[in-house]
Design an enzyme around this catalytic site. Structure first.
Site, short mmCIF file in Angstrom:
data_model
loop_
_atom_site.label_atom_id
_atom_site.label_comp_id
_atom_site.label_asym_id
_atom_site.label_seq_id
_atom_site.Cartn_x
_atom_site.Cartn_y
_atom_site.Cartn_z
N ASP A 71 55.85 -43.43 2.89
CA ASP A 71 54.26 -44.18 3.20
C ASP A 71 54.65 -45.28 4.04
O ASP A 71 55.73 -45.51 4.22
CB ASP A 71 52.75 -44.34 2.50
CG ASP A 71 51.60 -44.34 2.69
OD1 ASP A 71 51.62 -45.65 3.42
OD2 ASP A 71 50.66 -43.69 2.10
N HIS A 122 48.60 -49.22 3.14
CA HIS A 122 47.89 -48.33 2.64
C HIS A 122 48.89 -47.63 1.49
O HIS A 122 48.37 -47.13 0.43
CB HIS A 122 48.48 -47.53 4.16
CG HIS A 122 47.84 -46.24 3.66
ND1 HIS A 122 48.43 -44.78 3.62
CD2 HIS A 122 46.27 -45.35 3.99
CE1 HIS A 122 47.98 -43.85 3.43
NE2 HIS A 122 46.32 -44.16 3.89
N ASN A 172 41.49 -36.49 8.51
CA ASN A 172 40.46 -37.02 8.77
C ASN A 172 38.84 -37.18 9.52
O ASN A 172 39.36 -37.82 10.13
CB ASN A 172 40.15 -38.41 7.91
CG ASN A 172 40.75 -38.75 7.48
OD1 ASN A 172 40.81 -38.29 6.13
ND2 ASN A 172 41.62 -39.73 6.78
N SER A 183 43.29 -39.45 2.17
CA SER A 183 44.90 -40.20 1.95
C SER A 183 44.58 -40.06 0.47
O SER A 183 45.64 -39.86 -0.93
CB SER A 183 44.38 -41.23 2.39
OG SER A 183 45.87 -41.43 3.38
#
Length: 452
Positions: free
Chosen positions: A64, A98, A195, A258
């Site tokens: 990430d 995130h 998404n 996520s």
């Protein structure tokens, strides 16, 4: 072209997962636990889960934008990791939320008296290995080589579960090889479907053989309307209004695949801790065999394009009597073969020759010159000619009886010969069907003391 598409899609995937519903103002840390609805959901029952396993002894890589390892809910649970693009550790992230959010859903341990405040991850005993790839200021993947290096680094540094809560729409061959490298080393790779609420925008990463693709569901177990879907979806998990830790602010609330990916990775860590002898495919098998569906989907043909085999039920996955099954379980083998030498850091896939053996093989192969190859070919032609002459003579003399060794030739009854041909590589069975009404099995005794 590929990098541009990657930048746009990953920006959408990451930012949507983080900010789609905005950041909810949260008054105090003691309210955070109450907002973590997945932990008290019937399908999770975290308090009972932690009596069976906390994920202790398992390392989960979070590929990430880096993780804030100093967050009070993560302190002591985050390894240094690496920024594979710029160098340096990956556990000091302060600019983007995130990666910290994903790490907290996996291995957050709360803080305060009795750790009753803050975010609790589903596998609080696990360790997080942060692997930072190049992110732009908008949260997009900024280097097409980062992902390949990140996967190999994670595998070579002890991760047995790899969480990829980012969207990579098109995988280069080297990146496919990196996934195959992880699979060859018995590492479970988990990725979100994305998404966009679309079947056309599911990324190459989520669709890759060997990867567990995860969609998002809400409190009622209904699929989130923005969860991408398709035939490669394997599982779903909570991903709507999820509270997690942050790097730029203490806590945040968001919706996206996520978050559901992080919960599947956490459940995999629980299972790998309790069942250390199971392969990655067999871990996926337990997740699939114990997954659930909402009432209106009972009896549906599985895998469903939205739910996969259903939403995860960690307690059942830990306690039900599930046969181990085949090595690959429901995972398909990657079509691309791993390349052990490229960025592998010296690790060798199970069953592969060590580096010294590879060098010896290369030297042996390079020892045949052109003349030797021509000589061997000529010899083969002579042997073939002799065999043809003998066969012709045999037919002329009328000797067409049974071949040596009795009927069937070598290998026939009473004669020596080759062993019967063995079945080829494991073939995927039909879809794993739900078993409504199946008998409930008593919980297995915990392998770790409660609270560990």
């Amino acid at each position: 072209m590929r990098l541009t598409r990657t930048l746009r899609a990953v920006s959408g995937g990451v930012v949507a997962g983080a900010l789609l519903f905005g950041t909810a103002p949260i008054a105090s840390a003691d309210e955070i636990r109450d907002r973590q609805w997945p932990l008290s959901a019937n399908s999770f029952d975290a308090k009972q889960v932690w009596k069976e396993s906390t994920g202790k002894g398992v390392t989960v890589a979070v590929i990430d934008d880096g993780v804030d390892g100093s967050h009070p809910d993560l302190s002591g649970s985050v390894l240094a990791g690496k920024d594979v693009v710029k160098g340096g550790p990956a556990n000091q992230e302060k600019q983007v939320d995130h990666g910290t959010a994903m790490a907290s859903l996996i291995a957050g341990h709360g803080h305060g008296p009795g750790r009753s405040d803050g975010v609790m991850g589903l596998a609080p005993g696990a360790k997080i290995l942060p692997v930072k790839i190049s992110m732009s200021e908008h949260g997009a993947l900024g280097n097409s080589e980062g992902f390949e290096s990140a996967v190999r680094y994670a595998v070579d540094h002890g991760a047995t579960v790899v969480n990829v809560s980012i969207n990579i729409p098109v995988l280069m061959d080297t990146e496919k090889e990196a996934i195959a490298y992880a699979v060859a080393h018995d590492v479970l790779v988990v990725a979100g479907t994305g998404n966009d609420g679309s079947s056309d925008l599911m990324s190459d990463l989520a669709k890759s053989p060997g990867v567990v693709a995860v969609g998002a569901v809400d409190k009622a177990g209904k699929i989130w309307d923005k969860s991408n879907y398709g035939p490669r979806v394997m599982l779903s998990a909570p991903g709507v209004h999820i509270t997690s830790a942050g790097a730029t602010e203490p806590y945040r609330q968001a919706s996206g695949t996520s978050d559901s990916t992080a919960y599947v990775s956490a459940t995999a860590a629980l299972l790998r801790s309790k069942f250390p002898k199971l392969t990655a495919g067999q871990i996926a098998n337990r997740l699939v065999k114990t997954a659930g569906l909402p009432a209106d989907k009972q009896g549906a043909k599985l895998p469903d394009q939205h739910y996969g085999y259903g939403f995860i039920r960690p307690l059942r996955a830990l306690t039900e009597n599930i046969p181990a099954g085949s090595k690959n379980g429901p995972l398909k083998s990657p079509e691309t073969q791993p390349s052990p030498g490229a960025g592998s850091g010296g690790a060798t896939a199970p069953g592969a020759p060590a580096k010294g053996d590879e060098q010896a093989t290369e030297k042996s192969d390079s020892g045949l010159g052109t003349g030797a190859i021509v000589g061997i070919a000529a010899g083969v032609l002579v042997v073939v000619a002799v065999i043809v002459i003998l066969v012709v003579r045999q037919k002329k003399n009328g000797r067409n009886g049974p071949p040596p060794g009795g009927p069937g030739g070598y290998g026939g009854p009473g004669g020596p010969g080759f062993m019967p041909q063995q079945p080829g590589p494991y073939q995927q069975p039909g879809p794993y069907q739900q078993q409504p009404g199946a008998p409930a099995y008593p919980p297995a005794p915990p392998t770790q003391p409660p609270g560990q």
